[in-house]
Design an enzyme around this catalytic site. Structure first.
Site, PDB file in Angstrom:
ATOM      1  N   ASP A 211     -12.094   7.019   3.459  1.00  0.00           N
ATOM      2  CA  ASP A 211     -11.009   6.746   4.183  1.00  0.00           C
ATOM      3  C   ASP A 211     -10.444   5.178   4.486  1.00  0.00           C
ATOM      4  O   ASP A 211      -9.349   5.046   4.764  1.00  0.00           O
ATOM      5  CB  ASP A 211     -11.268   7.269   5.551  1.00  0.00           C
TER       6      ASP A 211
ATOM      7  N   ASP B 268       1.757   6.199   5.416  1.00  0.00           N
ATOM      8  CA  ASP B 268       0.569   5.236   4.686  1.00  0.00           C
ATOM      9  C   ASP B 268       1.142   4.840   3.606  1.00  0.00           C
ATOM     10  O   ASP B 268       0.601   4.029   2.952  1.00  0.00           O
ATOM     11  CB  ASP B 268      -0.606   6.102   4.662  1.00  0.00           C
TER      12      ASP B 268
ATOM     13  N   ARG C 221      -7.536  -0.546   0.815  1.00  0.00           N
ATOM     14  CA  ARG C 221      -7.990  -1.713   0.277  1.00  0.00           C
ATOM     15  C   ARG C 221      -8.380  -1.598  -1.300  1.00  0.00           C
ATOM     16  O   ARG C 221      -8.381  -2.317  -1.953  1.00  0.00           O
ATOM     17  CB  ARG C 221      -9.225  -2.198   0.980  1.00  0.00           C
TER      18      ARG C 221
ATOM     19  N   LYS D  70      -9.888  12.833   7.763  1.00  0.00           N
ATOM     20  CA  LYS D  70      -9.704  12.431   9.038  1.00  0.00           C
ATOM     21  C   LYS D  70      -9.473  13.670  10.176  1.00  0.00           C
ATOM     22  O   LYS D  70      -9.645  14.705   9.813  1.00  0.00           O
ATOM     23  CB  LYS D  70      -8.261  11.915   9.170  1.00  0.00           C
TER      24      LYS D  70
ATOM     25  N   GLU E 295      -9.255   3.579   1.864  1.00  0.00           N
ATOM     26  CA  GLU E 295      -8.982   3.736   0.459  1.00  0.00           C
ATOM     27  C   GLU E 295      -7.733   2.678   0.213  1.00  0.00           C
ATOM     28  O   GLU E 295      -7.539   2.166  -0.938  1.00  0.00           O
ATOM     29  CB  GLU E 295      -8.363   5.153   0.496  1.00  0.00           C
TER      30      GLU E 295
ATOM     31  N   LYS F 100       0.966  -1.302   0.098  1.00  0.00           N
ATOM     32  CA  LYS F 100       0.063   0.139   0.090  1.00  0.00           C
ATOM     33  C   LYS F 100       0.934   1.150   0.002  1.00  0.00           C
ATOM     34  O   LYS F 100       1.864   1.393   0.939  1.00  0.00           O
ATOM     35  CB  LYS F 100      -1.060  -0.056   1.190  1.00  0.00           C
TER      36      LYS F 100
ATOM     37  N   ASP G 191      -2.316  10.281   3.405  1.00  0.00           N
ATOM     38  CA  ASP G 191      -3.842   9.773   3.835  1.00  0.00           C
ATOM     39  C   ASP G 191      -4.617  10.977   4.452  1.00  0.00           C
ATOM     40  O   ASP G 191      -4.373  10.850   5.586  1.00  0.00           O
ATOM     41  CB  ASP G 191      -4.161   8.443   4.519  1.00  0.00           C
TER      42      ASP G 191
HETATM   43  N1  BES Z   1      -4.394   4.667   6.845  1.00  0.00           N
HETATM   44  C1  BES Z   1      -5.415   4.227   7.632  1.00  0.00           C
HETATM   45  C2  BES Z   1      -5.174   3.140   8.715  1.00  0.00           C
HETATM   46  C3  BES Z   1      -4.144   3.756   9.660  1.00  0.00           C
HETATM   47  C4  BES Z   1      -4.682   4.083  10.973  1.00  0.00           C
HETATM   48  C5  BES Z   1      -2.774   3.637   9.438  1.00  0.00           C
HETATM   49  C6  BES Z   1      -3.928   4.450  11.857  1.00  0.00           C
HETATM   50  C7  BES Z   1      -1.637   4.129  10.632  1.00  0.00           C
HETATM   51  C8  BES Z   1      -2.369   4.328  11.716  1.00  0.00           C
HETATM   52  C9  BES Z   1      -6.454   3.861   6.591  1.00  0.00           C
HETATM   53  O1  BES Z   1      -6.521   4.243   5.627  1.00  0.00           O
HETATM   54  C10 BES Z   1      -7.765   4.036   7.356  1.00  0.00           C
HETATM   55  O2  BES Z   1      -8.075   5.242   7.390  1.00  0.00           O
HETATM   56  N2  BES Z   1      -8.599   3.270   7.722  1.00  0.00           N
HETATM   57  C11 BES Z   1      -9.916   3.392   8.516  1.00  0.00           C
HETATM   58  C12 BES Z   1     -10.904   2.641   7.869  1.00  0.00           C
HETATM   59  C13 BES Z   1     -12.320   2.934   8.333  1.00  0.00           C
HETATM   60  C14 BES Z   1     -12.682   4.134   7.861  1.00  0.00           C
HETATM   61  C15 BES Z   1     -13.172   1.378   8.109  1.00  0.00           C
HETATM   62  C16 BES Z   1      -9.507   3.268   9.875  1.00  0.00           C
HETATM   63  O3  BES Z   1      -8.989   2.293  10.163  1.00  0.00           O
HETATM   64  O4  BES Z   1     -10.187   4.086  10.771  1.00  0.00           O
HETATM   65 ZN    ZN Z   2      -7.794   5.991   5.255  1.00  0.00          ZN
HETATM   66 ZN    ZN Z   3      -4.562   4.799   4.634  1.00  0.00          ZN
END
Ligand code: BES
Ligand code: ZN
Ligand code: ZN
Length: 503
Positions: A347, A288, A351, A277, A349, A265, A270
């Site tokens: 968010d 990220d 996947r 966020k 993204e 990834k 992000d």
């Molecule tokens: N890049 C984030 C995940 C992340 C969180 C990485 C903390 C490093 C530290 C990912 O893209 C994300 O935002 N995931 C969301 C998914 C949710 C919207 C289902 C999450 O984990 O909050």
């Molecule tokens: Zn994200």
């Molecule tokens: Zn992310």
């Protein structure tokens, strides 16, 4: 004692820059300092030789080391009359035995640098093994990383010389290859988003490919469209920094039946997109793209080590931003395999870009696909900041990865891929949606990816969102990128190349 190597990562320029500062600032003086590794709580010597006498000395003397101290210098009044640096290898709890040695190596290197020590003498290990020797050396190497390019005042780097016992055979070259790869990955991960855009990352990959004789394919815009890689295109639409997929291929003359594909990834920043966020610690989202940096560094190291196995690394690069053209919640796109995907949350993204990488891996003929991604905050809540999440449709691959991690000081915990939780990914309009309304987030994300992996391929997904970055000093990282997962991938490639895998 015989000289084996000086600090493998410091070059002669630094030597000349720092020599004027090299004045002994402790009573240990100018001469070499002996190192004595021992486990304080077990009262057990780890190193041999003169150390045995020292241990005897501790046992017999009134002297006890202060509880919190892991390092202590004592001048022993014996025929050697050398100062001896005591390093407790058992200070941390819960670490793997090899990681205790890495930590000991790390601490002693830090101490030597901070105290302007010229020479450290490391005696032979009591129960010597190659793995133990390398663990200490890895600790020394970890200690010399610093990301200080944006500081006007640079971190002081000292060229400490390490003398190893005659019988401690060490292959300095492979260690250097591994660590230049680890430092390379950390440098990329630590770069801010304004510097490391998808295009810059692709250029860096290009120069690695050129240097290491790897085939490379960089797809942007129309080329992504042509191959149906709409996940990457959709995520990258909100930014003027256009997205890309980079495929690097290592095809050695000597190979075996296995073919590994690593998918990373690579969200260079992000923001969350339209589902923005919260601002708290959002700056950490520059990391990220850890997965992409790791798969790039992995193929760099593997090709330099000339491992006899075919490997591909696929970098899924995009910047996730709100913008005029950004993807919207409710948008639907068609993935490479024909499935339609509805974006419930912009968010989630990672996947979306990974499904293109997984499709690309299958077209290259990989037998085993491993993706690595800072995918979910949920994995951090489940496993914390020391253990990575592992999901796999193959027991053999999962166990090989876990073994590789244990040997590398990277802990993985296998999580379930229970189809029951896939129910929430069903959508009323499209074939699948990118999040479920509830359920365990890390598992749901892995189940989403599974929908895009051919069933006959062995696949593992590594969620490193809890472990990729550290805000406080942890193990051998003071702050920032850990490159967690890189050593596991390299070790896994070694195991497959030697056919020493679990089935
Ligand atoms: N890049 C984030 C995940 C992340 C969180 C990485 C903390 C490093 C530290 C990912 O893209 C994300 O935002 N995931 C969301 C998914 C949710 C919207 C289902 C999450 O984990 O909050
Ligand atoms: Zn994200
Ligand atoms: Zn992310």
């Amino acid at each position: 004692m015989k000289k084996r190597q000086s600090n493998p990562k410091n070059d002669s320029d630094q030597e000349s820059q720092t020599s004027s500062k090299r004045q002994a600032n402790g009573w240990w003086g100018e001469g070499p300092v002996f190192v004595f590794l021992y486990n304080k709580s077990k009262k057990e010597a780890i190193t041999n030789g003169v150390a045995e006498e020292i241990l005897q000395f501790i046992k017999e003397s009134e002297y006890t080391l202060h509880e919190s101290e892991a390092l202590r210098v004592i001048r022993i009044d014996n025929e050697y009359s050398h100062p001896v640096l005591f390093v407790d290898t058992g200070k941390e709890t819960g670490l793997d035995p090899l990681d205790h040695l890495r930590m000991a190596g790390y601490r002693l290197a830090k101490w030597a640098e901070n105290n302007a020590i010229k020479t450290l003498m490391i005696p032979p290990l009591k129960d010597d093994s190659e793995a133990k020797r390398y663990a200490i050396l890895q600790g020394l190497c970890h200690a010399s990383y610093a990301f200080d390019k944006y500081k006007n005042k640079k971190t002081k780097k000292m060229d400490v010389e390490y003398l190893f016992a005659d019988n401690m055979e060490i292959d300095g070259n492979s260690l250097q290859t591994l660590f230049s790869g680890i430092d390379f990955a950390k440098d990329l991960i630590n770069e801010p988003g304004n510097v490391l855009t998808p295009a810059i990352m692709a250029n860096i990959a290009q120069s690695i490919a050129h240097k290491n004789g790897l085939a490379i394919k960089i797809r942007k815009g129309k080329d992504l469209e042509k191959d149906g890689y709409n996940g990457i295109l959709t995520v990258g639409r909100g930014s003027k920094n256009e997205p890309a997929m980079v495929t690097l291929s290592y095809r050695p003359k000597q190979k075996n039946i296995y073919h590994l594909a690593f998918v990373g990834k690579g969200i260079t920043f992000d923001t969350g997109g339209i589902c923005l966020k919260p601002q708290d610690k959002m700056s950490e989202m520059k990391c990220d793209m850890s997965g992409a940096a790791i798969v790039l560094a992995a193929i760099k190291i593997i090709s330099e080590l000339k491992l006899p196995i075919e490997v591909d690394s696929i970098l899924c690069l995009a910047e996730n931003r709100p913008g005029e053209n950004a993807m919207l919640p409710g948008d639907i796109f068609k993935a490479n395999n024909g499935k339609t995907v509805m974006i419930e949350n912009t968010d989630a993204e990672g996947r979306l870009v990974l499904i293109d990488g997984l499709a690309e891996a299958a077209t290259l003929g990989a037998t085993h696909i491993i993706d690595i991604a800072t995918l979910t905050g949920a994995i951090r809540r489940a496993l914390g900041t020391s253990i990575g999440g592992l999901f796999s449709n193959s027991d053999g691959l999962a166990e090989t990865l876990i073994d590789s991690g244990t040997e590398s000081g990277e802990k993985w915990w296998r999580m379930p891929l229970d189809e029951e939780y896939a129910e929430g990914l069903k959508d009323k309009v499209a074939d699948i949606r990118n999040i479920a309304d509830d359920g365990p987030g890390a598992i749901v994300a892995a189940l989403f990816l599974k929908e895009f992996v051919k069933e006959d391929l062995q696949w593992a997904h590594l969620d490193i969102a809890g472990v990729d970055f550290t805000a406080k000093s942890y193990k051998y990282t003071e702050y920032g990128a850990t490159a967690f997962g890189l050593k596991t991938l390299v070790e896994t490639a070694k195991k497959y190349s030697m056919d020493e895998i679990r089935c």
